[in-house]
Write an enzyme that holds these catalytic residues in place. Structure first.
Site, PDB file in Angstrom:
ATOM      1  N   LYS A 270       0.804  -1.188   0.052  1.00  0.00           N
ATOM      2  CA  LYS A 270       0.036   0.039  -0.029  1.00  0.00           C
ATOM      3  C   LYS A 270       0.723   1.059  -0.112  1.00  0.00           C
ATOM      4  O   LYS A 270       1.996   1.210   0.665  1.00  0.00           O
ATOM      5  CB  LYS A 270      -0.967  -0.058   1.031  1.00  0.00           C
ATOM      6  CG  LYS A 270      -2.045   1.058   1.058  1.00  0.00           C
ATOM      7  CD  LYS A 270      -3.002   1.044   2.386  1.00  0.00           C
ATOM      8  CE  LYS A 270      -3.816   2.074   2.441  1.00  0.00           C
ATOM      9  NZ  LYS A 270      -4.960   1.787   3.676  1.00  0.00           N
TER      10      LYS A 270
ATOM     11  N   SER B 193      -9.563   2.077   2.675  1.00  0.00           N
ATOM     12  CA  SER B 193      -8.836   2.900   1.743  1.00  0.00           C
ATOM     13  C   SER B 193      -7.747   1.772   1.115  1.00  0.00           C
ATOM     14  O   SER B 193      -7.050   2.362   0.065  1.00  0.00           O
ATOM     15  CB  SER B 193      -7.932   3.870   2.572  1.00  0.00           C
ATOM     16  OG  SER B 193      -7.292   3.268   3.497  1.00  0.00           O
TER      17      SER B 193
ATOM     18  N   SER C 237      -9.976  -0.262   6.927  1.00  0.00           N
ATOM     19  CA  SER C 237      -9.367  -0.159   5.567  1.00  0.00           C
ATOM     20  C   SER C 237      -8.690  -1.440   5.343  1.00  0.00           C
ATOM     21  O   SER C 237      -8.322  -1.615   3.698  1.00  0.00           O
ATOM     22  CB  SER C 237      -8.682   1.038   5.668  1.00  0.00           C
ATOM     23  OG  SER C 237      -9.075   2.292   5.717  1.00  0.00           O
TER      24      SER C 237
END
Length: 488
Positions: free
Chosen positions: A78, A153, A177
């Site tokens: 990420k 996210s 997330s």
């Protein structure tokens, strides 16, 4: 061609060990796969092909050790986890040209395990969002239906794993997330106990809530990655000295005698009928495996969303002060004075959702409103923690849905912040209490995956994995493959 839908980490390791294919071949095929599929998914923000191939060649020369289960395996990261000499933007214009000079601790740990970073994954800007639509660069698509969001996210990480571009990825979870995009994409996502994994090198959103965790297609793969990244870190004073067990131990499918709690609040207004039906079916599966499931109450969980948005936004307003256009990142042009540099760099560099949360947080912390907002939210957070403690005095696990619905359409809710925030109503309390949580696939509605959430007491990830593995072995949901993978 190595097909990630037909492999797990164990079989990939065996293939590398037996020289059925080399690490270099695996990495090159992974990049070919990404080139073929990612134009439809848009999960990656940056690729590190040259360095990845060089590392694979080096590992091939040394040979893959039998006991290094993750050596030579590609992984996605990420984009809010800093990677030395590889652009790290947190999907924000303000960090558009940021190339870190050091690695996050989790990256050092993956390097020690000889995993190979293939690239950085798209996300909501500074991890603020639940759909990966607030990214400054692109909108990632759901692996099962490209008109739907992948969740957020960590949407890029989840969609890349679900579409078979990579076998595993790291995400971060501040209020759901990792788990919510795992649910929307039909894969396994784990948010570890707060402090289990070092946050050093994770670009902070809300420091008392953020946690890095793995996203994979299977429960065992997830446990293997968490083994590699867990442990105390002197660079992170919130990291725990708790011993890290081997999370793959106890994956035997046996949950006889396990006591599982089902909170009645998790079936409230807003949870779709299809999701309720899938979770009730999952409860029946656990009961058939010998577990006891009983209804309980978490009375303060209904306050989770307002408490979270006050606390998280307050911490964000403090954490994001460092992005000022002076030391690194985006700087506005044609400025008149120092104040102009600050105001315009931040106004032009941050997206709407980030600005919204900075303003909400600054308001909550201001002298006239601190007692009414931030202090009150912190007090209710304590009540939420007590609710969980009361349940865990009698039960091993809590079960429920991960998200109230399946993935919604791209553009559908992005202009309605309150609706977007309510999508995290079932995941947020876990972060507020610092507990470990897992999402795993538990069914489908109109061709879209439904996520089952398991929650355990602090540092009881082994219980999560044991129960998750038993459910996975008793069902076939993890074997389903989206059409993006070239299969039906």
């Amino acid at each position: 061609m190595v097909d990630y839908f037909e492999h797990d980490l164990t079989s990939l390791h065996a293939g590398l060990n037996n020289k059925d294919f080399s690490a270099e071949e695996l990495v090159k095929e992974t990049f070919t796969n990404i080139e073929k599929k990612d134009s439809k998914i848009e999960a990656f923000l940056a690729l590190d092909e040259k360095k990845a191939i060089a590392k694979a060649q080096e590992l091939d020369q040394k040979g893959i050790p039998t006991d290094s289960l993750l050596a030579g395996i590609p992984i996605g990261i990420k984009d809010n986890i800093v990677t030395k000499d590889l652009r790290t933007t947190a999907a924000s214009k303000i960090l558009g040209n940021f190339s870190p000079i050091y690695n996050a601790t989790v990256m050092d740990k993956l390097n020690q395990a000889d995993m190979i970073t293939v690239g950085k994954m798209n996300m909501d800007e500074f991890a603020m969002g639940g759909s990966t639509e607030t990214s400054a660069f692109k909108i990632t698509k759901n692996a099962w239906n490209q008109t739907k969001v992948p969740g957020g996210s960590s949407g890029g990480s989840a969609a890349a794993v679900a579409s078979g571009q990579i076998i595993a990825a790291l995400g971060s979870d501040t209020g759901g997330s990792i788990r919510q995009p795992a649910a929307y994409n039909g894969i396994v996502g784990v948010k570890p106990t707060y402090g289990r994994v070092s946050r050093y090198g994770l670009i902070a959103f809300a420091s008392s809530l953020d946690q890095i965790g793995p996203l994979t297609r299977t429960v065992k793969d997830n446990a293997l990655v968490l083994n590699a990244i867990s442990g105390y870190d002197k660079h992170d004073f919130t990291s725990s000295r708790q011993q890290v067990p081997d999370f793959t131990q106890g994956l035997d499918g046996n949950v006889k005698g396990m006591k599982i709690a089902l909170p009645k609040e998790y079936f409230g207004e807003g949870v779709s009928e299809d999701v309720k039906a899938a979770i009730k079916k999952a409860v029946t599966t656990f009961e058939s495996l010998g577990a006891t499931v009983e209804e309980v109450s978490l009375p303060h969980s209904k306050y989770g969303v307002p408490v979270y948005y006050i606390i998280a936004s307050s911490e964000a307003s403090s954490n994001l002060q460092r992005f000022d256009g002076i030391r690194y990142g985006y700087r506005a042009q044609d400025v008149k004075n120092l104040e102009d540099v600050y105001v315009r760099s931040r106004s032009e560099g941050f997206g709407d959702e980030v600005k919204r949360r900075i303003m909400l947080g600054t308001f909550s912390l201001s002298a006239g409103t601190y007692d009414a907002f931030f202090k009150k939210a912190a007090q209710v957070r304590t009540l939420i923690c007590q609710d969980f403690a009361n349940v865990f005095a009698d039960y091993d696990l809590i079960i429920g849905p991960t998200a109230p619905t399946t993935a919604f359409g791209i553009g559908e809710d992005i202009d309605d912040p309150v609706t977007m925030y309510m999508n995290d109503i079932l995941t947020i309390p876990v972060n507020l209490a610092g507990l470990p949580g897992m999402s795993l696939p538990a069914g489908f509605s109109n061709g879209l995956p439904i996520g089952l959430q398991l929650i355990a007491p602090q540092f009881a990830e082994s219980t999560l994995y044991k129960a998750g593995y038993a459910f996975e072995q008793a069902t076939d949901f993890h074997k389903a493959v989206p059409t993006i993978g070239g299969k039906d």
